[in-house]
Write an enzyme that holds these catalytic residues in place. Structure first.
Site, short mmCIF file in Angstrom:
data_model
loop_
_atom_site.label_atom_id
_atom_site.label_comp_id
_atom_site.label_asym_id
_atom_site.label_seq_id
_atom_site.Cartn_x
_atom_site.Cartn_y
_atom_site.Cartn_z
CD GLN A 163 -2.68 1.24 2.53
OE1 GLN A 163 -3.69 0.58 2.56
NE2 GLN A 163 -2.28 1.98 3.54
CD GLU A 205 -1.82 7.89 2.48
OE1 GLU A 205 -0.68 8.12 2.90
OE2 GLU A 205 -2.59 7.10 3.03
CG ASP A 242 0.63 0.37 5.72
OD1 ASP A 242 0.48 -0.82 6.08
OD2 ASP A 242 -0.25 1.25 5.90
CD GLU A 285 1.27 1.30 8.90
OE1 GLU A 285 2.15 2.17 8.73
OE2 GLU A 285 0.06 1.53 8.73
CE LYS A 337 -3.86 5.10 9.92
NZ LYS A 337 -4.35 3.91 9.17
C1 2PG Z 1 -2.74 3.38 6.58
C2 2PG Z 1 -3.41 4.64 6.11
C3 2PG Z 1 -2.45 5.69 5.70
P1 2PG Z 1 -5.91 4.50 5.41
O1 2PG Z 1 -3.15 2.26 6.24
O2 2PG Z 1 -1.78 3.46 7.34
O3 2PG Z 1 -1.55 5.24 4.72
O4 2PG Z 1 -4.34 4.38 5.10
O5 2PG Z 1 -6.13 5.86 5.93
O6 2PG Z 1 -6.59 4.25 4.10
O7 2PG Z 1 -6.21 3.44 6.42
MG MG Z 2 -1.61 1.25 7.60
#
Ligand code: 2PG
Ligand code: MG
Length: 428
Positions: A163, A205, A242, A285, A337
């Site tokens: 990702q 992103e 990630d 990650e 987050k």
């Molecule tokens: C993640 C985030 C940021 P998302 O997986 O770490 O890259 O993606 O906000 O889509 O979960």
């Molecule tokens: Mg992630």
């Protein structure tokens, strides 16, 4: 007489995020200060996250947030009016009581997190200080940024399975220099793709959306981009990936769709360990799925002293899960987050749990973002080692890097760039 800290107005509004989707903005007023914040949104979400409230129906792909905005104006406002804006814990507990579920499914995680962050901004405004300083007047550390060069997975229609392909410029002497380096790497990466006719666009992103044939080719290109910028991979700049591997799981195992391969857990582990030994990968990650703690544990056991192993979907910014993962030694670092948690109090509890357990922490944006820069202040105010925002293009990303650079300038000589130590205590 009204206290200068007393909340006198709470107002919701619909705004737009970087994917052209509706999101929730909240404004909180006291007699002397205003705070405003906008909820971000994920694409590769963990099942344990706070839930965004979306209206469904035909408009905007069912993603509208009219109900969540109405909740801010009605039940949330009612619960918060008259409270002290600097009582973050009381405000966040009030949000939990109004909601009544563990995941904010009733008022909406988007309404909750925007309210919680707006309150923090309003409290800082009352004091006349930046949010980071309101959170900790003695904060000194600038985090190590994880900066995306190539995007894939759910952020680029699965053109590549990984990702996020990012860099961690840990050899830089300041946060600003780390961003300088990432910009040069991003430019070199774009040239590498363009020269080979493999530039397919820009991912969610802001990183390049590459037309790679395999995940390993993406890692090769990233190494070439670091070298193309005149930097030494592994010495000055590490790679961070990630895998977001919950997205890869099928009934048959971990599926690398871009390569037409499906691997069982042992073969997947072997594949990851090969990547980790061949490439200067400093951080990985979600290498295993959110419901595969044994997989996470097996990789942390194998590489946890030289590679940052980060739990994102696996831990969803939840203090209890962080403590359990620390007991199992299934990660050595935690992604933080705020919107996964739903409130700043919950997110901070997860952050504190990581610190108490000797794990690293990375304050992170989501793939759906806005001009909101709250996370830059949280990263400094909380003392985060890492900071993950996306790439160096698109204003919803650069807004955060630029804000961090302002904070670095404000700290001046008293500021300290985390550098390699930002990868967490296990890696010293
Ligand atoms: C993640 C985030 C940021 P998302 O997986 O770490 O890259 O993606 O906000 O889509 O979960
Ligand atoms: Mg992630």
């Amino acid at each position: 007489m009204t206290d200068s800290h007393e909340i006198v107005a709470v107002r919701g509004a619909r705004r737009w995020d970087s994917r052209g989707r509706p999101t929730v903005e909240v404004e909180i007023r006291t007699p002397v200060g205003v705070g405003r914040a906008i909820a971000p949104a994920g694409a590769s979400t963990g099942t344990g996250e706070a839930v965004d409230l979306r209206d469904g129906g035909p408009g905007f792909g069912g993603m509208d947030v009219a109900t969540a905005v109405r909740n801010v104006d009605t039940v949330i406002a009612k619960a918060l009016l008259g409270r002290r804006v600097d009582d973050q814990a009381g405000i966040d507990t009030a949000l939990e009581s109004v909601d009544g579920t563990s995941s904010f499914a009733s008022i909406g995680g988007n309404a909750a997190v925007a309210t919680s962050m707006a309150a923090a901004h309003a409290a800082a405004a009352v004091e006349g200080v930046p949010l980071w300083r309101h959170l900790n007047p003695d904060a000194r550390q600038l985090p190590l940024p994880e900066i995306q060069i190539f995007g894939g997975g759910a952020h680029a229609h699965g053109r590549i399975d990984l990702q996020d392909l990012m860099v961690v410029p840990y050899g830089a002497s300041s946060f600003a220099e780390a961003v300088d380096w990432a910009v040069e790497i991003h430019r070199a990466g774009g040239r590498w793709l363009d020269d080979r006719g493999r530039l397919a666009g820009v991912a969610d992103e802001g990183g390049w959306w590459p037309a790679f044939d395999s995940n390993v080719q993406a890692l090769d290109a990233l190494v070439a981009a670091i070298e193309g910028a005149g930097l030494v991979p592994g010495d000055q700049v590490g790679i961070s990936i990630d895998v977001a591997s919950t997205q890869l799981v099928t009934a048959e195992g971990y599926s690398l769709a871009s390569e037409g391969r499906v691997l069982d857990r042992d073969d997947w582990r072997a594949e990851l360990l090969t990547w980790l030994s061949k490439y200067p990968i400093a951080s990985i990650e979600d290498p295993f799925a959110e419901d595969d703690p044994a997989g996470m544990q097996s990789i942390t056991t194998a590489v946890g002293e030289r590679v940052q192993v980060v739990g994102d979907d696996f831990l969803v910014t939840d203090a209890k899960r962080v403590r359990a993962a620390a007991d199992d030694r299934s990660v050595n670092s935690v992604l933080i987050k705020p919107n996964q948690a739903g409130t700043l109090t919950r997110a901070k509890a997860a952050f504190d749990a990581a610190a108490a357990e000797g794990l690293g922490a990375i304050v992170s944006a989501r793939s759906g973002e806005t001009e909101d820069v709250t996370i830059a202040h949280l990263a400094v105010g909380w003392g985060s080692g890492g900071f993950k925002v996306g790439s160096v293009t698109r204003s919803e990303r650069t807004a955060k890097w630029n804000e961090m650079m302002r904070i670095e300038e404000e700290l001046g000589a008293s500021g300290r760039f985390a550098g390699r130590a930002g990868l967490g205590p296990w890696l010293r």
